[in-house]
Design a protein around this motif. Sequence first.
Motif, mmCIF file in Angstrom:
data_model
loop_
_atom_site.group_PDB
_atom_site.id
_atom_site.type_symbol
_atom_site.label_atom_id
_atom_site.label_comp_id
_atom_site.label_asym_id
_atom_site.label_seq_id
_atom_site.Cartn_x
_atom_site.Cartn_y
_atom_site.Cartn_z
ATOM 1 N N VAL A 1 0.837 -1.200 0.000
ATOM 2 C CA VAL A 1 0.000 0.000 0.000
ATOM 3 C C VAL A 1 0.871 1.249 0.000
ATOM 4 O O VAL A 1 1.779 1.384 0.831
ATOM 5 N N VAL A 2 0.599 2.140 -0.925
ATOM 6 C CA VAL A 2 1.228 3.457 -0.929
ATOM 7 C C VAL A 2 0.162 4.445 -0.495
ATOM 8 O O VAL A 2 -0.867 4.594 -1.160
ATOM 9 N N ALA B 1 -1.139 -5.729 5.371
ATOM 10 C CA ALA B 1 -0.450 -5.179 4.200
ATOM 11 C C ALA B 1 0.846 -4.482 4.610
ATOM 12 O O ALA B 1 1.007 -4.048 5.755
ATOM 13 N N ARG B 2 1.765 -4.381 3.677
ATOM 14 C CA ARG B 2 2.930 -3.532 3.843
ATOM 15 C C ARG B 2 2.533 -2.133 3.401
ATOM 16 O O ARG B 2 1.812 -1.966 2.413
ATOM 17 N N VAL B 3 3.006 -1.109 4.113
ATOM 18 C CA VAL B 3 2.561 0.255 3.841
ATOM 19 C C VAL B 3 3.748 1.192 3.669
ATOM 20 O O VAL B 3 4.655 1.220 4.501
ATOM 21 N N LEU B 4 3.725 1.933 2.574
ATOM 22 C CA LEU B 4 4.644 3.040 2.371
ATOM 23 C C LEU B 4 3.826 4.312 2.541
ATOM 24 O O LEU B 4 2.950 4.620 1.718
ATOM 25 N N ALA B 5 4.072 5.036 3.624
ATOM 26 C CA ALA B 5 3.343 6.271 3.904
ATOM 27 C C ALA B 5 4.192 7.462 3.473
ATOM 28 O O ALA B 5 5.343 7.583 3.894
ATOM 29 N N ILE B 6 3.627 8.318 2.627
ATOM 30 C CA ILE B 6 4.350 9.478 2.109
ATOM 31 C C ILE B 6 3.758 10.732 2.735
ATOM 32 O O ILE B 6 2.623 11.118 2.435
ATOM 33 N N GLU B 7 4.517 11.357 3.643
ATOM 34 C CA GLU B 7 4.033 12.521 4.383
ATOM 35 C C GLU B 7 4.999 13.690 4.206
ATOM 36 O O GLU B 7 6.165 13.591 4.557
ATOM 37 N N LYS B 8 4.497 14.781 3.680
ATOM 38 C CA LYS B 8 5.345 15.952 3.410
ATOM 39 C C LYS B 8 5.690 16.725 4.676
ATOM 40 O O LYS B 8 6.787 17.271 4.802
ATOM 41 N N ASP B 9 4.756 16.762 5.634
ATOM 42 C CA ASP B 9 4.958 17.524 6.874
ATOM 43 C C ASP B 9 5.866 16.731 7.816
ATOM 44 O O ASP B 9 5.487 15.660 8.301
ATOM 45 N N THR B 10 7.055 17.261 8.088
ATOM 46 C CA THR B 10 8.041 16.551 8.917
ATOM 47 C C THR B 10 7.500 16.255 10.312
ATOM 48 O O THR B 10 7.778 15.187 10.878
ATOM 49 N N ARG B 11 6.726 17.155 10.868
ATOM 50 C CA ARG B 11 6.183 16.938 12.211
ATOM 51 C C ARG B 11 5.245 15.731 12.244
ATOM 52 O O ARG B 11 5.300 14.913 13.174
ATOM 53 N N LEU B 12 4.413 15.599 11.234
ATOM 54 C CA LEU B 12 3.493 14.457 11.173
ATOM 55 C C LEU B 12 4.248 13.172 10.855
ATOM 56 O O LEU B 12 3.906 12.097 11.358
ATOM 57 N N ALA B 13 5.276 13.275 10.009
ATOM 58 C CA ALA B 13 6.088 12.101 9.697
ATOM 59 C C ALA B 13 6.758 11.560 10.949
ATOM 60 O O ALA B 13 6.779 10.349 11.199
ATOM 61 N N GLY C 1 5.294 2.902 14.706
ATOM 62 C CA GLY C 1 6.474 2.140 14.326
ATOM 63 C C GLY C 1 6.149 0.668 14.151
ATOM 64 O O GLY C 1 5.645 0.008 15.061
ATOM 65 N N HIS C 2 6.378 0.145 12.947
ATOM 66 C CA HIS C 2 5.985 -1.224 12.621
ATOM 67 C C HIS C 2 6.939 -1.762 11.567
ATOM 68 O O HIS C 2 7.404 -1.023 10.706
ATOM 69 N N THR C 3 7.209 -3.065 11.606
ATOM 70 C CA THR C 3 8.146 -3.660 10.643
ATOM 71 C C THR C 3 7.609 -3.584 9.216
ATOM 72 O O THR C 3 8.385 -3.616 8.258
ATOM 73 N N ARG C 4 6.289 -3.494 9.079
ATOM 74 C CA ARG C 4 5.688 -3.421 7.738
ATOM 75 C C ARG C 4 5.384 -1.986 7.310
ATOM 76 O O ARG C 4 4.759 -1.782 6.277
ATOM 77 N N LEU C 5 5.834 -1.014 8.085
ATOM 78 C CA LEU C 5 5.601 0.389 7.746
ATOM 79 C C LEU C 5 6.896 1.058 7.329
ATOM 80 O O LEU C 5 7.884 1.047 8.060
ATOM 81 N N GLU C 6 6.865 1.661 6.148
ATOM 82 C CA GLU C 6 7.974 2.487 5.659
ATOM 83 C C GLU C 6 7.439 3.896 5.507
ATOM 84 O O GLU C 6 6.342 4.090 4.974
ATOM 85 N N LEU C 7 8.191 4.864 5.967
ATOM 86 C CA LEU C 7 7.712 6.239 5.916
ATOM 87 C C LEU C 7 8.689 7.118 5.158
ATOM 88 O O LEU C 7 9.889 7.092 5.432
ATOM 89 N N MET C 8 8.171 7.892 4.213
ATOM 90 C CA MET C 8 8.995 8.815 3.449
ATOM 91 C C MET C 8 8.516 10.235 3.705
ATOM 92 O O MET C 8 7.341 10.554 3.481
#
Length: 292
Positions: free
Chosen positions: A47-48, A66-78, A86-93
Amino acid sequence: MKLSEIRATLREINVSPVKTLGQNFLHDQNLAHWIINQAELTADDYVVEIGPGLGALTKLALEKGARVLAIEKDTRLANFLRDRLGHTRLELMNIDALKLDARALFSHRRVKLLGNLPYNISSALLLKFLEYPSPISLWLFTLQKEMACRLSASPSTHDYGALTLRVQLHHHAKYLRTIPATVFFPRPEVDSALVRILPRNPLELPERDDELFLKLVRCGFSQRRKQLKKLLHEQVADWDAAARSVGFNPKARAEELSLRQWIALANFISPSRRTNPRLTNTERFPVVDKND
């Protein structure tokens, strides 16, 4: 999150919602569950998610396996999402989604794209991630209601236009439901809607010159009140013959032609031959680079 939890969390991390970033946080938990259910997520999905915010959908997607790639522009929210989800299946950009190189998604078996798209850049995001060919098997977007109507519009309606045809050329778009402004904090000025987009079978529509098709559509919708005959006279030498061949009124305006009629008009100007169907069915590209 409930509305009270959203308010408390935003105070805790010292975030004031930024309108230009489309920061309207969903606080209806039943609706969040319903949206995730429309994606039919499994452990096989990658999931993107564009603009996860405080993670209303992110958390539910992870619970589906599901594996999740979360794309967040706001650094504070990221940073908040990293700490709280925090999760092994979560990637955050922590980047602008418009800067993501979508070609990298071809390395994943099944990609589904979710997002509550900021109104001011929703068109740009749509065109970026709907570019053909695409590794994405499902797009599930919350959009401004007006935009959602345009994507799923039918011929001879007010919402039917160049964007409709550009999206529907390679995809099926369905308006799933209206989402009232009251389910978001802060409350936006207009209602939203959830749209599901699925890729078309490449053999579903006639072969055509896509560049010519889009050129005709842009020109045809450049002045909606004018007859196409006047707008396309440079591209179509014998307009009456084209109208007879394609099957439309010679006095028709752009919104009166269906997707198939626009394709037929492009093929009347420049006939196109179907490529080898075996290649179309087995290969997504006729040529690939060293990274496959």
